[in-house]
Design a protein around this motif. Structure first.
Motif, mmCIF file in Angstrom:
data_model
loop_
_atom_site.group_PDB
_atom_site.id
_atom_site.type_symbol
_atom_site.label_atom_id
_atom_site.label_comp_id
_atom_site.label_asym_id
_atom_site.label_seq_id
_atom_site.Cartn_x
_atom_site.Cartn_y
_atom_site.Cartn_z
ATOM 1 N N ALA A 148 0.820 -1.210 0.000
ATOM 2 C CA ALA A 148 0.000 0.000 0.000
ATOM 3 C C ALA A 148 0.856 1.263 0.000
ATOM 4 N N VAL A 149 1.961 1.243 0.706
ATOM 5 C CA VAL A 149 2.858 2.405 0.745
ATOM 6 C C VAL A 149 3.463 2.667 -0.631
ATOM 7 N N MET A 150 3.736 1.624 -1.377
ATOM 8 C CA MET A 150 4.400 1.784 -2.672
ATOM 9 C C MET A 150 3.462 2.194 -3.798
ATOM 10 N N GLN A 151 2.176 2.039 -3.640
ATOM 11 C CA GLN A 151 1.252 2.364 -4.720
ATOM 12 C C GLN A 151 1.378 3.817 -5.200
ATOM 13 N N PRO A 152 1.371 4.815 -4.323
ATOM 14 C CA PRO A 152 1.520 6.185 -4.833
ATOM 15 C C PRO A 152 2.913 6.465 -5.389
ATOM 16 N N VAL A 153 3.913 5.805 -4.852
ATOM 17 C CA VAL A 153 5.298 6.041 -5.265
ATOM 18 C C VAL A 153 5.582 5.431 -6.636
ATOM 19 N N ALA A 154 4.892 4.361 -6.990
ATOM 20 C CA ALA A 154 5.170 3.628 -8.220
ATOM 21 C C ALA A 154 5.033 4.498 -9.467
ATOM 22 N N GLY A 155 4.037 5.335 -9.509
ATOM 23 C CA GLY A 155 3.861 6.213 -10.666
ATOM 24 C C GLY A 155 4.985 7.224 -10.803
ATOM 25 N N PHE A 156 5.413 7.780 -9.677
ATOM 26 C CA PHE A 156 6.528 8.728 -9.724
ATOM 27 C C PHE A 156 7.811 8.044 -10.179
ATOM 28 N N TRP A 157 8.056 6.842 -9.671
ATOM 29 C CA TRP A 157 9.260 6.115 -10.058
ATOM 30 C C TRP A 157 9.211 5.700 -11.524
ATOM 31 N N ALA A 158 8.032 5.322 -12.009
ATOM 32 C CA ALA A 158 7.913 4.941 -13.417
ATOM 33 C C ALA A 158 8.215 6.133 -14.321
ATOM 34 N N ASP A 159 7.790 7.319 -13.908
ATOM 35 C CA ASP A 159 8.101 8.519 -14.683
ATOM 36 C C ASP A 159 9.568 8.909 -14.559
ATOM 37 N N LEU A 160 10.130 8.764 -13.374
ATOM 38 C CA LEU A 160 11.501 9.183 -13.120
ATOM 39 C C LEU A 160 12.527 8.216 -13.699
ATOM 40 N N PHE A 161 12.365 6.925 -13.434
ATOM 41 C CA PHE A 161 13.359 5.929 -13.849
ATOM 42 C C PHE A 161 12.982 5.196 -15.128
ATOM 43 N N GLY A 162 11.740 5.261 -15.512
ATOM 44 C CA GLY A 162 11.268 4.530 -16.687
ATOM 45 C C GLY A 162 10.599 3.237 -16.270
ATOM 46 N N PRO A 163 9.563 2.835 -16.994
ATOM 47 C CA PRO A 163 8.810 1.646 -16.606
ATOM 48 C C PRO A 163 9.622 0.354 -16.704
#
Length: 143
Positions: A64-79
């Motif tokens: 649950a903690v990672m759900q909001p972070v996942a979108g930011f990381w996908a944009d920052l580091f690439g999917p």
């Protein structure tokens, strides 16, 4: 020479989507498997029901903690990088939980499963959005 190497390293979008889908399936199986293996794990690790529920709830809390972070990381580091990192963490934590002798390795292993599993879905959807036409995205994004 450099051009030949670059052309060999390119992967088909279909192959990348298949690998991403398999990593997502692995993440779902690992996240949802505790009820299936709870009694065997409790006996093997020598845990009481309270310790067992703490260990497996750590998976869901970290997910649950990672759900909001996942979108930011996908944009920052690439999917693709996010999916690769999640696949590596899921694989390593599988071996970590297998090698666990008690709570000291079992709890961090299950927490890392939640962290890695929480990162997978959004990058998979982002890849599908990049490579698939809108009429196919609806099919690909349904669970």
């Amino acid at each position: 020479m450099e051009n030949q190497l670059g052309s060999r390293l390119k992967f088909s979008p279909v192959l990348i989507m298949i690998v991403a889908a398999l990593v997502y399936v692995l993440a779902v199986i690992q996240r949802m498997s505790p009820p299936v293996v709870a009694l065997e794990s409790m006996n093997d690790l020598g845990l009481n029901p309270d310790s067992m529920s703490l260990m497996f709830s750590a998976t869901l809390v970290c997910y649950a903690v990672m759900q909001p972070v996942a979108g930011f990381w996908a944009d920052l580091f690439g999917p693709r990088r996010c999916i690769l990192a999640a696949a590596l963490v899921l694989g390593l934590t599988s071996f970590g939980f297998y090698a666990a002798q008690g709570m000291w390795l079992g709890l961090p292993s299950r927490a890392l499963v939640g962290l890695a599993g929480g990162v997978v879905l959004i990058p998979c959807l982002q890849l599908a959005g990049h490579w698939c036409p809108p009429r196919q995205f609806r099919f690909l994004s349904s669970r």
